[in-house]
Write a protein that holds these residues in place. Sequence first.
Motif, short mmCIF file in Angstrom:
data_model
loop_
_atom_site.label_atom_id
_atom_site.label_comp_id
_atom_site.label_asym_id
_atom_site.label_seq_id
_atom_site.Cartn_x
_atom_site.Cartn_y
_atom_site.Cartn_z
N GLY A 49 47.46 41.71 42.12
CA GLY A 49 47.47 41.34 40.74
C GLY A 49 47.10 39.77 40.57
O GLY A 49 47.29 39.17 39.72
N ILE A 50 46.15 39.13 41.58
CA ILE A 50 45.75 37.76 41.50
C ILE A 50 44.55 37.81 40.27
O ILE A 50 43.83 38.36 40.28
CB ILE A 50 45.25 37.30 42.90
CG1 ILE A 50 46.39 37.33 43.85
CG2 ILE A 50 44.63 35.99 42.46
CD1 ILE A 50 45.82 37.00 45.11
N GLU A 51 45.14 36.66 39.52
CA GLU A 51 44.06 36.39 38.53
C GLU A 51 43.77 34.89 38.73
O GLU A 51 44.40 34.02 38.11
CB GLU A 51 44.55 36.77 37.20
CG GLU A 51 44.67 38.30 36.92
CD GLU A 51 44.67 38.57 35.45
OE1 GLU A 51 44.50 37.92 34.59
OE2 GLU A 51 45.49 39.69 35.28
N ASP A 52 42.71 34.65 39.38
CA ASP A 52 42.25 33.36 39.69
C ASP A 52 41.34 32.93 38.48
O ASP A 52 40.96 33.82 37.73
CB ASP A 52 41.35 33.25 40.90
CG ASP A 52 41.04 31.96 41.56
OD1 ASP A 52 42.04 31.18 41.65
OD2 ASP A 52 39.86 31.73 41.95
N SER A 53 40.67 31.55 38.41
CA SER A 53 39.81 31.34 37.29
C SER A 53 38.63 32.17 37.46
O SER A 53 37.73 32.41 36.72
CB SER A 53 39.42 29.98 37.49
OG SER A 53 39.13 29.52 38.77
N ASP A 54 38.24 32.79 38.85
CA ASP A 54 37.29 33.75 38.93
C ASP A 54 38.02 34.97 39.40
O ASP A 54 38.75 35.03 40.19
CB ASP A 54 36.15 33.34 40.00
CG ASP A 54 35.28 32.15 39.69
OD1 ASP A 54 35.19 32.06 38.54
OD2 ASP A 54 35.22 31.44 40.71
N HIS A 55 37.81 35.88 38.22
CA HIS A 55 38.54 37.08 38.64
C HIS A 55 37.91 38.00 39.69
O HIS A 55 36.83 38.05 40.05
CB HIS A 55 38.38 38.11 37.17
CG HIS A 55 39.55 39.02 37.34
ND1 HIS A 55 39.37 40.23 37.83
CD2 HIS A 55 40.67 39.18 36.42
CE1 HIS A 55 40.55 40.76 37.91
NE2 HIS A 55 41.44 40.18 36.73
N PRO A 56 38.82 38.59 40.77
CA PRO A 56 38.56 39.12 41.96
C PRO A 56 37.46 40.50 41.62
O PRO A 56 36.65 40.92 42.48
CB PRO A 56 39.83 39.64 42.51
CG PRO A 56 40.68 39.30 41.68
CD PRO A 56 40.39 38.24 40.54
N ARG A 57 37.92 41.24 40.49
CA ARG A 57 36.86 42.29 40.31
C ARG A 57 35.34 42.17 39.89
O ARG A 57 34.64 42.62 40.27
CB ARG A 57 37.45 42.92 39.25
CG ARG A 57 38.71 43.74 39.35
CD ARG A 57 39.50 45.01 38.38
NE ARG A 57 40.43 45.44 38.46
CZ ARG A 57 40.81 46.52 39.24
NH1 ARG A 57 39.90 46.95 39.99
NH2 ARG A 57 42.05 47.02 39.54
N VAL A 58 35.26 40.74 39.23
CA VAL A 58 34.00 40.36 38.96
C VAL A 58 33.24 40.17 40.31
O VAL A 58 32.10 40.51 40.38
CB VAL A 58 33.98 39.15 38.10
CG1 VAL A 58 32.55 38.80 37.70
CG2 VAL A 58 34.82 39.65 36.64
#
Length: 183
Positions: A49-58
């Motif tokens: 559920g990590i939401e970094d400044s760059d989203h992992p799904r993108v």
Amino acid sequence: MDATEKARLLDEDLEEDREGFLMDAARAWREAGDHFRAIALLTEAIELGIEDSDHPRVLLAEILFDLGQDDTARTQLRALRKTWPDDPSPYDQAGDLMRKRGEFEEALNWYDLAVARLDANDKTLSVYALGRRQMRQKLGLPEDDLDALAEPLQRQMDDVVRQVKAKRTALPPDQLDGPSGSP
């Protein structure tokens, strides 16, 4: 330090602070050419559920597109849309990804989602509206209020590009190359 060595060092850091380094390590492995290691790390980031400044799904979708796995990439983007993050940046990143792929209508949808996450008084609205404005222009759509809001930022960006080009043409050819042989 080459990209593979950097990726290995980040892997070691993963053991100490897994959530904090997953995205950095995934980017490094991608740069090193090990897309499958990057995919594994991004999949783990999504599961955590990590939401970094760059989203992992993108980033995962981008790698999957690079590998020709378009359907799986689009599945990741649909999953992102369903999670509805509060931060507009993943939508903006997805818009940039689709713009680079030449899928302008899809890019516009993502930019619209980014703008929808912002309050009308948010100072970053024009930054997120800029990508939207560019896609609307590319698609031949008439200007709306949000496009007008982004116009001053577009003019500033255009001025900067013109200034950089003017400086480059004023330099002798032997001064155009940087230390690595690239401009």
